[in-house]
Design an enzyme around this catalytic site. Structure first.
Site, mmCIF file in Angstrom:
data_model
loop_
_atom_site.group_PDB
_atom_site.id
_atom_site.type_symbol
_atom_site.label_atom_id
_atom_site.label_comp_id
_atom_site.label_asym_id
_atom_site.label_seq_id
_atom_site.Cartn_x
_atom_site.Cartn_y
_atom_site.Cartn_z
ATOM 1 N N GLU A 1 0.821 -1.221 0.000
ATOM 2 C CA GLU A 1 0.000 0.000 0.000
ATOM 3 C C GLU A 1 0.850 1.264 0.000
ATOM 4 O O GLU A 1 0.504 2.250 -0.665
ATOM 5 C CB GLU A 1 -0.949 -0.004 1.203
ATOM 6 C CG GLU A 1 -2.104 -0.989 1.103
ATOM 7 C CD GLU A 1 -1.721 -2.415 1.452
ATOM 8 O OE1 GLU A 1 -0.553 -2.650 1.856
ATOM 9 O OE2 GLU A 1 -2.578 -3.318 1.332
ATOM 10 N N HIS B 1 -10.703 -5.560 9.286
ATOM 11 C CA HIS B 1 -11.479 -5.356 8.056
ATOM 12 C C HIS B 1 -12.740 -4.544 8.337
ATOM 13 O O HIS B 1 -13.731 -4.671 7.630
ATOM 14 C CB HIS B 1 -11.883 -6.698 7.436
ATOM 15 C CG HIS B 1 -10.739 -7.551 7.011
ATOM 16 N ND1 HIS B 1 -9.995 -8.290 7.894
ATOM 17 C CD2 HIS B 1 -10.171 -7.758 5.788
ATOM 18 C CE1 HIS B 1 -9.039 -8.942 7.242
ATOM 19 N NE2 HIS B 1 -9.121 -8.624 5.969
#
Lengths: 330, 340
Positions: free
Chosen positions: B74, B141
């Protein structure tokens, strides 16, 4: 191919000027009478960075190659068209500096010339430069990127993420690892290049003209075929560093490309530019405190600290009132 | 390259209502068709079509140079997006889950957000992805990441609550010259209550403007994202008690439309702030101090907040349901504040 073979005379003249300018600037910044305002300026300009950067395609319209000078700044920035005065302004953090005294390090960003500056964690800029090279690859333009990084970058995840993306996307970026390689690692530049499936460029360590030629060839190949390349520039002793420019001068003379008088003329021009920059920087002032207040977003207005305004109130323009609905505007 | 529309981007052209997810996909598709500088980067967004299938079919239509499957990195691909933005492109980075943005925190806050101030020019890029809980995703998540970036000068943060806003705001974000974080609550992605027939025209929603989701006189509730719907549910319950609630949907958190909040507070005199994000350091605190500065004289009660509790998002359904704020929580706080 050795010596000056295959390099046009104009390119060699230009390379000599750039290296002389860098050397003179370094010498002046090392002198004991260097103005205090330049105490943060670099004391070392590695001419090899200039030779490599000068091999890239430079423009002044933001459509040429891109260079991140990294640990070799400001040399590669000068090679990309920055002037000694711009560097001195940046180093002295004057109000006139390219980053308006709001950014540190030895480099700044000037995208018209293709200079990307930063002072931060080693390795991060390989990601950013890889993205720029990705843009070049996407648009099939005759453009390539150049990034200088220090060897500690190899120990950062960011550097490897950038290289991984550049390799996977065939982004045309030449990454030059420079400086002291004292990390506790067993990998070599060659083994790293092989691991990423990219080219390793072997650099002639002590020959500016050969470095220029090798970088020129690497640049042409990257722009034509895509894909990154990796080059190592190891440390040079002070003696070998000092021999780089005399060697270039000797090559130019021995191959009859320039006369001594022509070399002297180039040196005088370079010297005049450096001297002028050094005298001018003394007349340029520090930023005003309120120069800190500039937009942080394109559509934002800077906010003054409300306690320092003429009529203190959280709103700056409103006098607190006990009566709901009563708003007084100055 | 295929000319067929993938199902998630064809609703509006077929005149059918679109889900939140389809609105996001349509915005991306239309912006990529409109402007060839726009391209996507992210994990599994190409061949796989994205973890939530937002970009299914994009690779066939736009090709691998504009739909780039990245390594799991990322920080690396967000940094690369910055480089591409420097060179005039308009990257849209997908975080597979917004929780995964943390490795990119360095480049986002130190490099991207500071670029304009440092004199390095604007960096037009969007970082978008699914956020929020309620889907039994557990602590990794389900997070809301807005406040990790809220205090970073130089960024914009958008968090829409409806399909039409998602589409219009994402289009605005892509066209914006500043870096924009765009959070999409995954609980809205396919929610049946959250379908809208979207205008066929190229409609953009301006960044930085809140909307009045429900008009009322007695109490202002400010929220964003999925919680707007919880607040509207609560407002229905409160209406049965003859409490008329005004619900402000922030839509954009940074820059914050504090004038919209202040205008409502001047009308109602009571302010309740609701967010799914955890309590400490949540946006409620910032809104409270701003209303203290701007609308103190109009307040007839304390500014209150309803939020998730200060803990990681728990995995078990029973625990997560207790962790998250509910419409009942909002209604309880609303009644208390109304009577204050």
């Amino acid at each position: 191919m050795r010596g000056l073979a295959g390099i046009p005379r104009e390119a060699l003249e230009d390379l000599l000027f750039q290296c002389l300018q860098g050397k003179l600037l370094e010498e002046r910044l090392r002198r004991s009478d260097t103005p205090q305002v330049l105490s943060g300026a670099t004391r070392e300009i590695d001419l090899r960075g200039i030779a490599i950067a000068r091999a890239m395609r430079r423009t002044r319209d933001g459509k040429g190659d891109l260079c991140f000078p990294g640990p070799l700044a400001p040399g590669p920035a000068l090679a990309f068209g920055a002037t000694p005065l711009e560097y001195l302004r940046h180093a002295a953090r004057t109000r006139t500096s390219p980053a308006s005294a709001r950014s540190g390090g030895d480099s700044w960003t000037d995208l018209r010339r293709g200079i990307l500056g930063w002072s931060g964690r080693p390795g991060m800029m390989t990601q950013v430069v890889a993205g720029a090279a990705l843009a070049f690859a996407r648009r099939d333009a005759d453009r390539a990127a150049l990034a200088f990084e220090s060897f500690p970058a190899l120990d950062s995840g960011g550097w490897h993420e950038g290289m991984s993306l550049a390799a996977a996307q065939r982004a045309p970026v030449l990454v030059v690892l420079a400086g002291r390689d004292d990390g506790d690692r067993r990998s070599t530049t060659g083994s790293i290049a092989r691991a990423y499936g990219i080219r390793e460029i072997r650099a002639p360590a002590n020959d500016l003209a050969s470095l220029f030629r090798v970088a020129s060839r690497a640049r042409r190949r990257m722009a034509a075929e895509g894909g990154p390349a990796l080059m190592k520039l190891g440390l040079l002793s002070a003696g070998r560093r000092g021999a780089l420019l005399p060697q270039l001068r000797k090559q130019l003379l021995s191959e009859g490309l320039l006369l001594p008088s022509e070399i002297d003329a180039i040196a005088r021009t370079a010297s005049a530019g450096v001297s002028q920059a050094l005298s001018r920087i003394l007349r340029e002032g520090a930023p005003e405190p309120e120069d800190a207040l500039v937009a942080v977003r394109m559509d934002s207005a800077p906010l003054h600290p409300w306690t320092r305004m003429r009529s203190p109130s959280p709103e700056g323009s409103r006098v607190p009132s006990k009566e709901p609905g009563a708003v007084h505007v100055h | 390259m295929s000319t067929d529309l993938p199902p998630q981007v064809g609703r509006t052209r077929a005149g059918e209502p679109a889900t939140f997810l389809e609105a996001v996909a349509e915005a991306l598709w239309e912006e990529m068709e409109r402007d060839d500088r726009v391209f996507l980067m992210g994990e599994d967004i190409g061949a796989y079509g994205g973890a939530f299938k937002v970009t299914r079919g994009f690779l066939d239509r736009f090709g691998p140079s504009r739909v780039i499957d990245t390594p799991i990195s990322e920080g690396g691909f967000t940094g690369a997006a910055a480089g591409a933005a420097h060179m005039g492109l308009r990257p849209v980075v997908e975080m597979q889950f917004m929780d995964f943005i943390s490795p990119a925190y360095d480049v986002l806050t130190n490099y991207i957000a500071t670029s304009l101030y440092r004199g390095s020019g604007p960096l037009p890029l969007v970082v978008r992805g699914p956020a929020g809980g309620g889907n039994r995703g557990g602590p990794f998540h389900s997070q809301n990441v807005e406040m990790a970036f809220f205090h970073t000068p130089g960024l914009k943060i958008v968090y829409p609550s409806t399909p039409s806003d998602a589409k219009g705001l994402l289009k605005s974000a892509i066209r914006d010259d500043d870096p924009v974080l765009f959070e999409e609550h995954k609980g809205l992605y396919r929610a049946p209550f959250c379908r809208e027939t979207l205008p066929a025209a190229d409609r953009v929603v301006p960044i930085g403007k809140a909307r009045v989701a429900l008009e009322g006189e007695d109490l202002t509730i400010v929220s964003y994202g999925l919680m707007v719907h919880r607040c509207l549910e609560a407002a229905e319950a409160l209406a049965r008690d003859r409490i008329r609630v005004e619900v402000i949907d922030l839509r954009t958190l940074l820059p914050l439309d504090e004038e919209a909040i202040a205008a409502s507070v001047r009308k109602t005199g009571k302010l309740l702030i609701v967010h799914e994000d955890t309590r400490t350091g949540g946006i409620a605190g910032e809104i409270a101090i701003r209303m203290n500065e701007r609308a103190f004289e109009w307040l007839d009660g304390p500014i209150l907040r309803v939020t998730a509790i200060d803990s990681p998002v728990p995995f078990s359904g029973e625990l997560e349901d207790y962790f998250l704020p509910t419409a009942a929580d909002v209604a309880t706080a609303g009644r208390y504040l109304f009577r204050y």
